[in-house]
Design a protein around this motif. Structure first.
Motif, PDB file in Angstrom:
ATOM      1  N   LYS A   1      52.084  36.522  21.746  1.00  0.00           N
ATOM      2  CA  LYS A   1      51.500  35.547  22.664  1.00  0.00           C
ATOM      3  C   LYS A   1      52.585  34.789  23.428  1.00  0.00           C
ATOM      4  CE  LYS A   1      47.225  34.727  20.060  1.00  0.00           C
ATOM      5  NZ  LYS A   1      46.386  33.711  19.358  1.00  0.00           N
ATOM      6  N   LEU A   2      53.688  34.491  22.747  1.00  0.00           N
ATOM      7  CA  LEU A   2      54.799  33.830  23.420  1.00  0.00           C
ATOM      8  C   LEU A   2      55.411  34.746  24.472  1.00  0.00           C
ATOM      9  CD1 LEU A   2      56.557  32.134  20.361  1.00  0.00           C
ATOM     10  CD2 LEU A   2      55.226  30.983  22.129  1.00  0.00           C
ATOM     11  N   ASP A   3      55.523  36.016  24.117  1.00  0.00           N
ATOM     12  CA  ASP A   3      56.129  36.983  25.039  1.00  0.00           C
ATOM     13  C   ASP A   3      55.292  37.181  26.299  1.00  0.00           C
ATOM     14  OD1 ASP A   3      58.236  37.338  23.308  1.00  0.00           O
ATOM     15  OD2 ASP A   3      57.502  39.237  22.482  1.00  0.00           O
ATOM     16  N   ASP A   4      53.950  37.191  26.146  1.00  0.00           N
ATOM     17  CA  ASP A   4      53.116  37.432  27.328  1.00  0.00           C
ATOM     18  C   ASP A   4      52.666  36.135  28.010  1.00  0.00           C
ATOM     19  OD1 ASP A   4      50.883  36.411  25.920  1.00  0.00           O
ATOM     20  OD2 ASP A   4      50.104  38.394  25.424  1.00  0.00           O
ATOM     21  N   GLY A   5      53.114  35.003  27.461  1.00  0.00           N
ATOM     22  CA  GLY A   5      52.822  33.726  28.089  1.00  0.00           C
ATOM     23  C   GLY A   5      51.460  33.145  27.796  1.00  0.00           C
ATOM     24  N   SER A   6      50.696  33.769  26.898  1.00  0.00           N
ATOM     25  CA  SER A   6      49.355  33.262  26.593  1.00  0.00           C
ATOM     26  C   SER A   6      49.382  32.097  25.616  1.00  0.00           C
ATOM     27  CB  SER A   6      48.476  34.390  26.043  1.00  0.00           C
ATOM     28  OG  SER A   6      49.017  34.932  24.849  1.00  0.00           O
ATOM     29  N   ALA A   7      50.521  31.868  24.965  1.00  0.00           N
ATOM     30  CA  ALA A   7      50.682  30.707  24.077  1.00  0.00           C
ATOM     31  C   ALA A   7      51.783  29.826  24.629  1.00  0.00           C
ATOM     32  CB  ALA A   7      51.026  31.157  22.657  1.00  0.00           C
ATOM     33  N   LYS A   8      51.472  28.540  24.778  1.00  0.00           N
ATOM     34  CA  LYS A   8      52.443  27.558  25.246  1.00  0.00           C
ATOM     35  C   LYS A   8      52.388  26.359  24.294  1.00  0.00           C
ATOM     36  CE  LYS A   8      51.941  28.994  30.086  1.00  0.00           C
ATOM     37  NZ  LYS A   8      53.209  29.742  30.099  1.00  0.00           N
ATOM     38  N   PRO A   9      53.049  26.472  23.142  1.00  0.00           N
ATOM     39  CA  PRO A   9      52.952  25.413  22.139  1.00  0.00           C
ATOM     40  C   PRO A   9      53.537  24.081  22.604  1.00  0.00           C
ATOM     41  CG  PRO A   9      53.733  27.461  21.153  1.00  0.00           C
ATOM     42  CD  PRO A   9      53.794  27.642  22.634  1.00  0.00           C
ATOM     43  N   TRP A  10      52.808  23.028  22.330  1.00  0.00           N
ATOM     44  CA  TRP A  10      53.293  21.661  22.534  1.00  0.00           C
ATOM     45  C   TRP A  10      53.828  21.121  21.206  1.00  0.00           C
ATOM     46  CZ3 TRP A  10      54.918  19.030  26.422  1.00  0.00           C
ATOM     47  CH2 TRP A  10      54.969  17.632  26.415  1.00  0.00           C
ATOM     48  N   TYR A  11      53.149  21.486  20.141  1.00  0.00           N
ATOM     49  CA  TYR A  11      53.635  21.242  18.788  1.00  0.00           C
ATOM     50  C   TYR A  11      53.504  22.548  18.007  1.00  0.00           C
ATOM     51  CZ  TYR A  11      53.355  16.174  19.544  1.00  0.00           C
ATOM     52  OH  TYR A  11      53.530  14.900  20.014  1.00  0.00           O
ATOM     53  N   ALA A  12      54.444  22.823  17.107  1.00  0.00           N
ATOM     54  CA  ALA A  12      54.352  24.028  16.280  1.00  0.00           C
ATOM     55  C   ALA A  12      55.189  23.856  15.023  1.00  0.00           C
ATOM     56  CB  ALA A  12      54.823  25.260  17.051  1.00  0.00           C
ATOM     57  N   THR A  13      54.681  24.377  13.916  1.00  0.00           N
ATOM     58  CA  THR A  13      55.434  24.391  12.670  1.00  0.00           C
ATOM     59  C   THR A  13      55.137  25.691  11.937  1.00  0.00           C
ATOM     60  OG1 THR A  13      55.889  23.188  10.603  1.00  0.00           O
ATOM     61  CG2 THR A  13      53.623  23.103  11.429  1.00  0.00           C
ATOM     62  N   GLN A  14      56.189  26.374  11.501  1.00  0.00           N
ATOM     63  CA  GLN A  14      56.066  27.667  10.835  1.00  0.00           C
ATOM     64  C   GLN A  14      56.275  27.507   9.341  1.00  0.00           C
ATOM     65  OE1 GLN A  14      58.993  30.567  12.051  1.00  0.00           O
ATOM     66  NE2 GLN A  14      57.871  32.300  11.185  1.00  0.00           N
ATOM     67  N   SER A  15      55.462  28.195   8.566  1.00  0.00           N
ATOM     68  CA  SER A  15      55.597  28.175   7.119  1.00  0.00           C
ATOM     69  C   SER A  15      55.048  29.485   6.566  1.00  0.00           C
ATOM     70  CB  SER A  15      54.878  26.965   6.524  1.00  0.00           C
ATOM     71  OG  SER A  15      55.257  26.771   5.181  1.00  0.00           O
ATOM     72  N   GLY A  16      54.985  29.584   5.282  1.00  0.00           N
ATOM     73  CA  GLY A  16      54.467  30.799   4.699  1.00  0.00           C
ATOM     74  C   GLY A  16      54.365  30.686   3.185  1.00  0.00           C
ATOM     75  N   PRO A  17      53.487  31.508   2.663  1.00  0.00           N
ATOM     76  CA  PRO A  17      52.746  32.578   3.342  1.00  0.00           C
ATOM     77  C   PRO A  17      51.456  32.083   3.995  1.00  0.00           C
ATOM     78  CG  PRO A  17      52.230  32.595   1.009  1.00  0.00           C
ATOM     79  CD  PRO A  17      53.280  31.519   1.198  1.00  0.00           C
ATOM     80  N   MET A  18      50.851  32.941   4.818  1.00  0.00           N
ATOM     81  CA  MET A  18      49.472  32.703   5.208  1.00  0.00           C
ATOM     82  C   MET A  18      48.628  32.717   3.942  1.00  0.00           C
ATOM     83  SD  MET A  18      48.977  32.437   8.610  1.00  0.00           S
ATOM     84  CE  MET A  18      47.309  33.012   8.964  1.00  0.00           C
TER      85      MET A  18
END
Length: 267
Positions: free
Chosen positions: A157-174
Motif C-alpha cells: 500500500k505504501l508502494d502504490d500510494g494507497s496508504a498515507k499514514p499520519w500515525y503508525a506503530t509496528q509490532s508483532g505478532p499479529m
C-alpha cells in the motif's frame, strides 16, 4: 446527523452492556456514548477500552502516538509525562504502550508521528515476538481512519500510494488476520504472560485490551477473535512492557516505555 448507537456485548463475554440510542432529533451524543472502559473476568481477567471510529472521524476524539518530549529528544517514558505535555484544554481518555522498543526506548518497527517517519518499515527476519511472522502495523490516516495491516500488505500500500499514514506503530505478532488466529499459535502452549494488544472489531470499534492474568498467545488471540469479534488484531507487547492507562476504571500503570498510543479528548 448520525444515528448514534452505543453497542455492547453480552455479559457472558465479560464486557458490560450499556445500550443507548439517539435519533437524528435527539441531542448530540456525548463522548461517553462513543467509548468506555471496563474490567472483565471471562474468559480470563482483563481490562479493556473501546472507541467507536466515528468519534475519531468526526474529530470528537483523536488517536495519537507519542514518544519524545516537545522540547527535547528525550523519551516521555511514562503516562504521567504524557499527560503533563498535553495542552490544558485536552485530556487523555486512555492510553497504552505502542510498538516494541529497544534499550534506549526507541521504536524497532515502523513508526510515523504526525506524518513524519521516525523508523522505516521493518521486514527483517529475526528472533523474539516481533519477528514471529506475520507481524503488523496499527496506523491511521490524517482523516482519522484506523487500520491494522500485516506488514507486507502495508508495504504494498505504501508502494502504490494507497496508504498515507499520519500515525503508525509496528509490532508483532499479529493476533488475528482476516478473522483467523495467527497460524503459528499453539492452542496447547504453556507459555503464559501478561499481554496487551489492539483490534478492529465488530461495529467498527477499536478495542484495546491488557490481560490481568498471564495467558498464552492463543488464548489472547481467541479473546479478540471470538469474544470481541475482531477481524484483525495486533499484539503490542507483554510481560513487564505491558502498560495501560484508563482512569475511568482506576488503571494507571507506573511503567517506563517507548512510543505510547492514546485517545485524546477536549476537557
Amino acid at each position: 446527523m448520525y444515528r448514534f448507537i452505543c453497542f455492547s456485548l453480552l455479559s457472558a463475554l465479560g464486557v458490560s452492556l450499556s445500550a443507548c440510542n439517539a435519533s437524528s432529533s435527539d441531542p448530540v451524543a456525548t463522548d461517553a456514548e462513543y467509548w468506555s472502559c471496563q474490567k472483565s473476568e471471562q474468559p480470563f481477567a482483563y481490562s479493556a477500552c473501546h472507541i467507536d471510529q466515528r468519534a475519531l472521524a468526526d474529530g470528537r476524539s483523536a488517536l495519537k502516538l507519542f514518544w519524545q518530549q516537545d522540547s527535547a529528544s528525550t523519551p516521555l517514558l511514562t503516562f504521567d509525562a504524557l499527560s503533563e505535555q498535553l495542552p490544558e484544554d485536552k485530556t487523555l481518555a486512555f492510553a497504552m504502550n505502542a510498538g516494541m522498543y529497544n534499550k534506549d526506548y526507541a521504536p524497532i518497527g515502523y513508526t510515523v508521528i504526525e506524518g513524519r517517519e521516525i523508523k522505516s518499515l521493518n521486514l527483517k527476519d529475526g528472533g523474539g515476538n516481533f519477528h514471529l511472522l506475520p507481524n503488523g502495523v496499527l496506523w491511521s490516516d490524517k482523516a482519522g481512519t484506523v487500520h491494522i495491516d500485516e506488514s507486507h500488505v502495508l508495504k504494498d500500500k505504501l508502494d502504490d500510494g494507497s496508504a498515507k499514514p499520519w500515525y503508525a506503530t509496528q509490532s508483532g505478532p499479529m493476533l488475528v488476520i482476516d478473522g483467523k488466529i495467527h497460524p503459528k499459535f499453539d492452542p496447547n502452549s504453556s507459555s503464559r504472560k501478561i499481554r496487551n494488544g489492539v483490534g478492529i472489531c465488530a461495529d467498527n470499534r477499536l478495542q484495546w485490551v491488557v490481560s490481568d492474568t498471564p495467558v498464552t498467545f492463543y488464548q489472547f488471540a481467541e479473546l479478540f477473535k471470538d469474544s470481541l469479534q475482531c477481524e484483525d488484531a495486533l499484539f503490542l507487547d507483554g510481560g513487564i512492557a505491558s502498560a495501560f492507562y484508563a482512569p475511568s476504571i482506576e488503571r494507571h500503570d507506573k511503567k517506563q516505555m517507548g512510543v505510547m498510543v492514546g485517545v485524546v479528548q477536549p476537557e
